[in-house]
Design an enzyme around this catalytic site. Structure first.
Site, mmCIF file in Angstrom:
data_model
loop_
_atom_site.group_PDB
_atom_site.id
_atom_site.type_symbol
_atom_site.label_atom_id
_atom_site.label_comp_id
_atom_site.label_asym_id
_atom_site.label_seq_id
_atom_site.Cartn_x
_atom_site.Cartn_y
_atom_site.Cartn_z
ATOM 1 N N GLU A 29 0.845 -1.204 0.000
ATOM 2 C CA GLU A 29 0.000 0.000 0.000
ATOM 3 C C GLU A 29 0.884 1.260 0.000
ATOM 4 O OE1 GLU A 29 -3.731 -1.759 2.641
ATOM 5 O OE2 GLU A 29 -1.979 -0.989 3.675
ATOM 6 N N GLY A 52 -12.134 -4.444 3.243
ATOM 7 C CA GLY A 52 -13.198 -5.389 2.926
ATOM 8 C C GLY A 52 -14.469 -4.626 2.564
ATOM 9 N N ILE A 95 -12.059 -9.363 8.965
ATOM 10 C CA ILE A 95 -13.451 -9.821 8.898
ATOM 11 C C ILE A 95 -13.609 -10.818 7.742
ATOM 12 C CG2 ILE A 95 -15.881 -9.109 8.704
ATOM 13 C CD1 ILE A 95 -14.341 -8.098 11.272
ATOM 14 N N MET A 103 -8.688 -2.034 9.295
ATOM 15 C CA MET A 103 -8.129 -2.195 10.633
ATOM 16 C C MET A 103 -7.377 -0.966 11.154
ATOM 17 S SD MET A 103 -6.992 -6.207 10.198
ATOM 18 C CE MET A 103 -6.595 -6.465 11.910
ATOM 19 N N GLU A 104 -7.429 0.163 10.423
ATOM 20 C CA GLU A 104 -6.647 1.321 10.857
ATOM 21 C C GLU A 104 -7.357 2.674 10.747
ATOM 22 O OE1 GLU A 104 -5.392 -0.691 8.286
ATOM 23 O OE2 GLU A 104 -4.270 -2.021 9.608
ATOM 24 N N ASP A 160 -11.655 -7.474 -1.004
ATOM 25 C CA ASP A 160 -12.444 -8.686 -0.695
ATOM 26 C C ASP A 160 -13.812 -8.247 -0.180
ATOM 27 O OD1 ASP A 160 -10.396 -8.133 1.736
ATOM 28 O OD2 ASP A 160 -12.317 -8.806 2.540
HETATM 29 N N1 ADE Z 1 -8.589 -5.268 4.939
HETATM 30 C C1 ADE Z 1 -8.870 -5.820 3.758
HETATM 31 N N2 ADE Z 1 -9.860 -6.730 3.878
HETATM 32 C C2 ADE Z 1 -10.221 -6.726 5.184
HETATM 33 C C3 ADE Z 1 -11.170 -7.457 5.929
HETATM 34 N N3 ADE Z 1 -11.942 -8.358 5.359
HETATM 35 N N4 ADE Z 1 -11.246 -7.217 7.266
HETATM 36 C C4 ADE Z 1 -10.445 -6.306 7.835
HETATM 37 N N5 ADE Z 1 -9.518 -5.602 7.180
HETATM 38 C C5 ADE Z 1 -9.395 -5.814 5.854
#
Ligand code: ADE
Length: 248
Positions: A29, A95, A170, A190-191, A214
């Site tokens: 990234e 996600g 997740i 997550m950030e 995803d």
């Molecule tokens: N970053 C990319 N995909 C994610 C997911 N499914 N959960 C948390 N952080 C992510």
């Protein structure tokens, strides 16, 4: 937003923002951002290496924070104290939780929430951050709207909404449903909310820009590594288009 409002938002951005900070969790990234830099040089503060330089003539600083909210907050605070950015953009992958988005599209933050913050046994709403007593922290909306318009111009599908962060990857229908429904979130990562929280307490503008790797479901453990590098390229295109507008 109509064209007049976007023009006004660009003018506001140009007067408010002279230096942009970028925070990413992972090397792929960060690489997607630093390759846009002119005159890049490196400075180390503690364990974090900051890249400084410019993008499209606008001063910029970028760093990899590592995965999760604590690393993100440490990095954001260090960047704020060490480099005084006027706007911090947290970028990378995420996600998807939205019915209007798919892998490769972009989620932009109108606001961020921490889906794993929970003092509800004490009577608080789930997600409320004690002391500042809010669930959602609002992003710098002129930047969000300008970014959205840049993405529309270059044909990248995007949505502006709530981005939910937590110290969890997740990958289940149950967790996905909880985050999507409880926070009306369009994306999870997550950030972003830790960067937003840090910026809020320091009075710094922020925005989260995430390309979707995803669908935060059972397929995510395979989709995430498969799409991570590919969709980071899309974030890179988004940032370039935005910095071009800011630098003009
Ligand atoms: N970053 C990319 N995909 C994610 C997911 N499914 N959960 C948390 N952080 C992510």
């Amino acid at each position: 937003m109509n064209n007049t409002n976007i023009t006004n938002a660009i003018e506001l951005l140009k007067s408010d923002v002279k230096k942009v900070g970028f925070i990413c969790a992972m090397d792929c990234e960060l690489e997607a951002v630093t390759r846009l830099f002119d005159g890049a040089s490196k400075t180390k503060y503690g364990s974090i290496t900051f890249v400084t330089g410019s993008i499209c003539g606008v001063d910029a600083v970028a760093a990899k924070c590592g995965v999760g909210k604590v690393f993100a907050a440490i990095c954001a605070q260090t960047m704020i104290l060490g480099f005084s950015p006027d706007l911090i953009i947290n970028t990378g992958v995420a996600g998807n939780l939205s019915d209007s988005l798919k892998i490769g599209d972009i989620a932009l933050s109108r606001a961020v929430v921490q889906h794993d913050m929970d003092t509800s046994p004490l009577g608080d709403p789930i997600g409320m951050i004690s002391d500042i007593n809010v669930v959602e922290i609002e992003s710098y909306l002129p930047a969000a709207h300008v970014m959205k318009s840049c993405l529309e111009d270059i044909g990248i599908n995007c949505e502006l909404g709530v981005i939910a962060s937590g110290d969890q990857f997740i990958a289940s229908a149950e967790k996905r449903k909880f985050i999507k429904e409880h926070f009306s979130a369009i994306s999870c990562e997550m950030e972003g909310a830790a960067v937003g929280h840090t910026c809020f307490v320091s009075g710094v503008r922020f925005l989260v820009v995430r390309a979707l790797s995803d669908d935060a479901n059972n397929d995510s453990p395979e989709d995430f590594p498969a799409y991570c590098v590919k969709v980071s390229e899309i974030s890179s295109k988004a940032i370039l288009a935005f910095m071009e507008k800011l630098g003009k």
